[in-house]
Design a protein around this motif. Structure first.
Motif, PDB file in Angstrom:
ATOM      1  N   ASN A 167     -34.036  -2.434  42.721  1.00  0.00           N
ATOM      2  CA  ASN A 167     -33.347  -3.630  43.211  1.00  0.00           C
ATOM      3  C   ASN A 167     -31.873  -3.393  43.537  1.00  0.00           C
ATOM      4  OD1 ASN A 167     -35.515  -5.475  43.245  1.00  0.00           O
ATOM      5  ND2 ASN A 167     -35.390  -5.720  41.030  1.00  0.00           N
ATOM      6  N   GLN A 168     -31.477  -2.134  43.637  1.00  0.00           N
ATOM      7  CA  GLN A 168     -30.098  -1.838  44.005  1.00  0.00           C
ATOM      8  C   GLN A 168     -29.740  -2.405  45.382  1.00  0.00           C
ATOM      9  OE1 GLN A 168     -27.342  -0.417  42.493  1.00  0.00           O
ATOM     10  NE2 GLN A 168     -28.572  -0.673  40.628  1.00  0.00           N
ATOM     11  N   HIS A 169     -30.746  -2.546  46.244  1.00  0.00           N
ATOM     12  CA  HIS A 169     -30.481  -3.090  47.584  1.00  0.00           C
ATOM     13  C   HIS A 169     -29.952  -4.521  47.521  1.00  0.00           C
ATOM     14  CE1 HIS A 169     -34.043  -5.823  47.946  1.00  0.00           C
ATOM     15  NE2 HIS A 169     -34.499  -5.034  46.991  1.00  0.00           N
ATOM     16  N   LYS A 170     -30.216  -5.210  46.406  1.00  0.00           N
ATOM     17  CA  LYS A 170     -29.681  -6.559  46.236  1.00  0.00           C
ATOM     18  C   LYS A 170     -28.249  -6.532  45.710  1.00  0.00           C
ATOM     19  CE  LYS A 170     -34.192  -8.510  44.876  1.00  0.00           C
ATOM     20  NZ  LYS A 170     -34.893  -9.325  43.855  1.00  0.00           N
ATOM     21  N   MET A 171     -27.927  -5.509  44.935  1.00  0.00           N
ATOM     22  CA  MET A 171     -26.645  -5.461  44.222  1.00  0.00           C
ATOM     23  C   MET A 171     -25.545  -4.751  45.008  1.00  0.00           C
ATOM     24  SD  MET A 171     -28.237  -4.394  40.508  1.00  0.00           S
ATOM     25  CE  MET A 171     -29.963  -4.708  40.199  1.00  0.00           C
ATOM     26  N   GLN A 172     -25.940  -3.891  45.940  1.00  0.00           N
ATOM     27  CA  GLN A 172     -24.975  -3.128  46.720  1.00  0.00           C
ATOM     28  C   GLN A 172     -24.672  -3.839  48.038  1.00  0.00           C
ATOM     29  OE1 GLN A 172     -23.451  -0.478  45.469  1.00  0.00           O
ATOM     30  NE2 GLN A 172     -24.706  -0.589  43.615  1.00  0.00           N
ATOM     31  N   PRO A 173     -23.501  -3.575  48.616  1.00  0.00           N
ATOM     32  CA  PRO A 173     -23.192  -4.158  49.934  1.00  0.00           C
ATOM     33  C   PRO A 173     -24.214  -3.713  50.973  1.00  0.00           C
ATOM     34  CG  PRO A 173     -21.228  -3.193  48.931  1.00  0.00           C
ATOM     35  CD  PRO A 173     -22.385  -2.773  48.080  1.00  0.00           C
ATOM     36  N   ILE A 174     -24.407  -4.537  51.994  1.00  0.00           N
ATOM     37  CA  ILE A 174     -25.349  -4.211  53.063  1.00  0.00           C
ATOM     38  C   ILE A 174     -24.905  -2.918  53.747  1.00  0.00           C
ATOM     39  CG2 ILE A 174     -26.299  -4.983  55.266  1.00  0.00           C
ATOM     40  CD1 ILE A 174     -25.786  -7.848  54.282  1.00  0.00           C
ATOM     41  N   PRO A 175     -25.807  -1.939  53.888  1.00  0.00           N
ATOM     42  CA  PRO A 175     -25.434  -0.678  54.542  1.00  0.00           C
ATOM     43  C   PRO A 175     -24.993  -0.905  55.988  1.00  0.00           C
ATOM     44  CG  PRO A 175     -27.544  -0.468  53.402  1.00  0.00           C
ATOM     45  CD  PRO A 175     -27.200  -1.921  53.418  1.00  0.00           C
ATOM     46  N   VAL A 176     -23.889  -0.308  56.343  1.00  0.00           N
ATOM     47  CA  VAL A 176     -23.372  -0.400  57.700  1.00  0.00           C
ATOM     48  C   VAL A 176     -23.408   0.989  58.326  1.00  0.00           C
ATOM     49  CG1 VAL A 176     -21.329  -0.889  59.113  1.00  0.00           C
ATOM     50  CG2 VAL A 176     -21.876  -2.358  57.158  1.00  0.00           C
ATOM     51  N   CYS A 177     -23.981   1.083  59.506  1.00  0.00           N
ATOM     52  CA  CYS A 177     -24.000   2.357  60.226  1.00  0.00           C
ATOM     53  C   CYS A 177     -22.628   2.580  60.852  1.00  0.00           C
ATOM     54  CB  CYS A 177     -25.090   2.344  61.295  1.00  0.00           C
ATOM     55  SG  CYS A 177     -25.147   3.843  62.285  1.00  0.00           S
ATOM     56  N   GLU A 178     -21.839   3.437  60.230  1.00  0.00           N
ATOM     57  CA  GLU A 178     -20.497   3.725  60.740  1.00  0.00           C
ATOM     58  C   GLU A 178     -20.578   4.812  61.816  1.00  0.00           C
ATOM     59  OE1 GLU A 178     -17.818   4.586  57.579  1.00  0.00           O
ATOM     60  OE2 GLU A 178     -18.185   2.675  56.560  1.00  0.00           O
ATOM     61  N   ILE A 179     -20.001   4.520  62.963  1.00  0.00           N
ATOM     62  CA  ILE A 179     -20.072   5.432  64.106  1.00  0.00           C
ATOM     63  C   ILE A 179     -18.787   6.229  64.203  1.00  0.00           C
ATOM     64  CG2 ILE A 179     -20.442   5.589  66.593  1.00  0.00           C
ATOM     65  CD1 ILE A 179     -21.754   2.778  66.382  1.00  0.00           C
ATOM     66  N   PRO A 180     -18.863   7.561  64.143  1.00  0.00           N
ATOM     67  CA  PRO A 180     -17.657   8.395  64.257  1.00  0.00           C
ATOM     68  C   PRO A 180     -16.911   8.136  65.565  1.00  0.00           C
ATOM     69  CG  PRO A 180     -19.535   9.687  63.522  1.00  0.00           C
ATOM     70  CD  PRO A 180     -20.075   8.346  63.941  1.00  0.00           C
ATOM     71  N   LYS A 204     -32.937 -12.193  47.501  1.00  0.00           N
ATOM     72  CA  LYS A 204     -31.841 -11.933  48.444  1.00  0.00           C
ATOM     73  C   LYS A 204     -31.842 -13.036  49.513  1.00  0.00           C
ATOM     74  CE  LYS A 204     -31.208  -7.627  49.893  1.00  0.00           C
ATOM     75  NZ  LYS A 204     -31.356  -6.398  50.707  1.00  0.00           N
ATOM     76  N   TYR A 205     -30.675 -13.638  49.734  1.00  0.00           N
ATOM     77  CA  TYR A 205     -30.516 -14.767  50.661  1.00  0.00           C
ATOM     78  C   TYR A 205     -31.336 -15.983  50.247  1.00  0.00           C
ATOM     79  CZ  TYR A 205     -28.613 -10.875  53.249  1.00  0.00           C
ATOM     80  OH  TYR A 205     -27.905  -9.754  53.597  1.00  0.00           O
ATOM     81  N   GLY A 206     -31.710 -16.018  48.965  1.00  0.00           N
ATOM     82  CA  GLY A 206     -32.339 -17.209  48.400  1.00  0.00           C
ATOM     83  C   GLY A 206     -31.392 -17.738  47.344  1.00  0.00           C
ATOM     84  N   ASP A 207     -31.784 -17.619  46.054  1.00  0.00           N
ATOM     85  CA  ASP A 207     -30.850 -18.017  45.007  1.00  0.00           C
ATOM     86  C   ASP A 207     -29.697 -17.026  44.883  1.00  0.00           C
ATOM     87  OD1 ASP A 207     -33.041 -16.395  44.245  1.00  0.00           O
ATOM     88  OD2 ASP A 207     -32.662 -16.726  42.137  1.00  0.00           O
TER      89      ASP A 207
END
Length: 270
Positions: free
Chosen positions: A251-264, A158-161
């Motif tokens: 390795n799903q953390h590499k394949m999925q979008p970066i988690p965003v903390c959505e604030i109500p 992640k953030y390498g190749d």
């Protein structure tokens, strides 16, 4: 474990080359930069980029690199420059940078974690270098990951190749990469070399690290996509499927979008 051989190399090549050219034209960039490792994925990617007719800059970035990797990379670059007039190359030896980095950060008694972290550091130093060349030339960084690596087992840093602008071969299985590389005349020395990421400074192959060959992992990837589980198989097939399933999960953390903390809104807007 068999994979389909019904693959139209000519049409696929034409499609990728047109896609690359259209993307670069629409993005108003001048060309491409590709990190050359001496492996088949980077050889195919750089060849496809060169086939667009746009400038293609091949970068070697050794960090305690095995001589066999270096010689294959040089052979490929030399051949590519003969075939395509707008191909150029540069070499940035990152070994001193890597050693200086190691001297500036603390070590660890956890040798396994330390070695893996340093391997990922090599990949991230190379990513930084490619973006430097891309920035000063107005180029795009072309990724070299294939489908099994990028979306199957997450076999990249992640953030390498994994840090790239475009991924021209990420919808190709490794077997398809081999077929396409042969079609576009990648050197035989690269076609027959065992796949390795070269990040550990030794001769371990991708298969050594993964516990299964790419052909086996392709089979498992397609089996999972068809709804199969390890209980559908026995013997080596069950072992391979379990390896694939585990790598895909962790390795799903590499394949999925970066988690965003959505604030109500009710919390955000008082």
């Amino acid at each position: 474990m068999t994979n389909s051989t019904n693959f139209n190399s000519e049409k696929v090549t034409e499609h990728i080359v047109k896609w690359l050219l259209d993307y670069a034209t629409n993005a108003r960039v001048k060309g491409f930069v590709v990190g050359i490792s001496g492996g088949i994925d980077s050889a195919l990617t750089s060849t496809l980029c060169a086939m667009t007719g746009l400038p293609t800059l091949c970068i070697e970035m050794p960090i305690h690199q095995a001589e066999s990797h270096v010689s294959r990379a040089n052979e490929h670059i030399k051949q590519l420059k003969k075939r395509f007039p707008k191909v150029s190359n540069n070499r940035t030896d990152l070994t001193p940078v890597f050693e200086m980095f190691k001297n500036q950060v603390p070590s660890s008694e956890n040798e396994t974690a330390l070695n893996l972290t340093l391997a990922n550091t090599r990949a991230r130093l190379r990513m930084t270098t490619l973006y430097y060349y891309a920035g000063i030339n107005g180029f795009l960084v072309a990724g070299t990951g294939n489908k099994v690596e990028d979306f199957g087992v997450g076999f990249y840093t992640k953030y390498g190749d994994g840090g790239v602008d475009i991924s021209p071969i990420a919808d190709l299985m490794k077997s398809e990469v081999r077929q396409l590389a042969k079609y576009v005349n990648v050197p035989d020395s690269i076609l027959v070399a065992k796949p390795t990421d070269g990040l550990f400074g030794d001769d371990r192959s991708d298969e050594d690290q993964l516990g299964a060959s790419y052909d086996e992992l392709e089979w498992a990837m397609m089996a999972m996509e068809n709804g199969k589980t390890e209980h559908n198989f026995e013997g080596r097939e069950a072992v391979v499927f379990k390896i694939y399933e585990r790598l895909n999960r962790i390795n799903q953390h590499k394949m999925q979008p970066i988690p965003v903390c959505e604030i109500p809104k009710k919390i955000k807007n008082i």
